[in-house]
Design an enzyme around this catalytic site. Sequence first.
Site, short mmCIF file in Angstrom:
data_model
loop_
_atom_site.label_atom_id
_atom_site.label_comp_id
_atom_site.label_asym_id
_atom_site.label_seq_id
_atom_site.Cartn_x
_atom_site.Cartn_y
_atom_site.Cartn_z
N LYS A 126 0.88 -1.18 0.00
CA LYS A 126 0.00 0.00 0.00
C LYS A 126 0.92 1.22 0.00
O LYS A 126 2.03 1.16 0.49
CB LYS A 126 -0.84 0.03 1.28
N HIS A 129 1.20 6.91 2.35
CA HIS A 129 0.49 8.12 1.95
C HIS A 129 0.50 9.17 3.04
O HIS A 129 0.99 8.93 4.15
CB HIS A 129 -0.92 7.80 1.48
N HIS A 132 -0.26 8.56 6.69
CA HIS A 132 0.68 7.92 7.61
C HIS A 132 1.64 8.90 8.25
O HIS A 132 2.33 8.56 9.20
CB HIS A 132 1.54 6.89 6.87
#
Length: 565
Positions: A126, A129, A132
């Site tokens: 993932k 982004h 985070h």
Amino acid sequence: MTDFKEIIAKQLEKMDLGLSFEEIYKLIEIPPQDNMGDYSFPCFSLAKTLRKNPAIIAEDLAKGFDLDGFEKIENLNAYLNFYVDRKVFEEEILKEILEKKEKYGSSDKGNGKNIVIDFSSVNIAKPFHIGHIRSTVIGDALRNIHDFLGYNTIASNYIGDYGTQFGTMIAAYKLWGDEEKLKENPIKELLALYVRYNSEAANDEKMMDEARAEFMNLENGEEEATRLWKHFKEISFNEFDRVYKMLDIDFDNYNGESYHSEFIPDVLEELKEKNLLVESDGAYIVDLSEFDLPPAIIIKSNGSSAYITRDIATAINRKKVYDFDKNLYVVATQQNLHFQQLFAILKLMGYDFYDDCKHIPFGMVSLKDQTLSTRKGQVVFLEDVLNKAIDKTKEIMENRDSKIENVGEVAEIVGIGAVKFQELYNNRIKDYVFDWDEVLNFDGETGPYVQYTYARAKSVLRKADFKENTEISFDNITSDEEFALVKALGNFKDVVAKAAEKYEPSLITRHLTEIAKNFNKFYNACQINVEDEKIKEERLALSYATSIVIKTGLGLLGIKTVEQM
Ligand code: ARG
């Protein structure tokens, strides 16, 4: 070194107020306004024991109160306000800073006790982004702050590398995976596969089953599923490493979900033994009704473990390995329930350390005009944000016509510092909107503003050819501006201790802004490079002390300084 709060607390302790020294010390406040003194003791909590109106108590206490190092002590409503003797105070604070330098504000309070800090905790395959960034930056700051206070921190990146979503990823890759595309743009490609699978599976129960089956394969160590999963992991780590390098943040371990899944069988055994596992519709749950919480699903009806199952195993394992004093989870508020359930289960299992496990929640970041959901595939990559911050900073600096040679290097430190500062500026629980104009405003309450103040102080010192002198006395630092600045520097210690106690780095961020403002007021009000050598020396030393504290404070936030900008 004189601790003015300690002097006050010692004196109050002698007055038989029914409070211990520690209790009194804790109660002493640093008032927000000047007309309330430099320190203040609220008398409300004495009303019960002394059976008197708190305002009267304050009035009585103020009478005949005489203390070395203080100019006056008076009551205002229910507060006993202490005004320090400015000269004594300034001398003490400045000498301490000049002597301790980068250690000023630190302590050994933590006494080497272990604190596990679970932060960043990104998910494999993932994107890293912008969502985070808060966990990453807040966690890193908490780590630095605790190190500074003498704790032994264990920075743990609890990598999300296990769970049903990997079944989805494996199933999707088997259907549509393209190694070439994956090489070109690994995470974006994996994300696209994931999003496509989810959207097609939404109307196709079979595909959902397939994804779950692939996760079971992974849990059972089936070869192809394991190979793909390892591959995803490797690609993801290449990406994460790049971002962590940019942020200059590292970890003591990356022991994540899969690492701890090895301990799951023991946990299940233990839960059964303790009669905590209940069957419900083919799944196994722990009933948490006595905590007013919904039940936690430990084993799903298809037999696979859950996120919380891995977290139970992890907490128990961490206690064994680190015998932690605290186990902190820096994770978004969306997971409040998860952590309430986790701690409740640990309590039911009879682990007293449940109480040393703390969820440190934080609110959401949204980018102006953009949402940040992975499932829908609209995601803002952190790396892009950091690069943009650097480019924009460069642009601003070039437009400002600064004569700095290493603009690239400076822009990197200032740009990334600006993003971190912004993340740490607001009370962590608040949701907030990331706005470029605010983040990079050199005159606002921002990282660039504080960094600029530091560079300004350093440039004053350079120009005056400042030399340290440990024998210096402070006789001329008498203006309100100078006193206000010294006071802000003196309160730094308190602020750091509070930031640790409340797990709230924003207290430091805000305080650094205060220090910077006070320095700039002093800079504008008092000429530093004056004829009188003694005055000049004192003002330079004050500038130097300011630069020390700003650098230390920014360092605690994980932000670097530049000597010129
Ligand atoms: N990987 C999770 C996420 O991105 C956060 C993990 C937090 N730590 C934990 N021990 N549960 O949502």
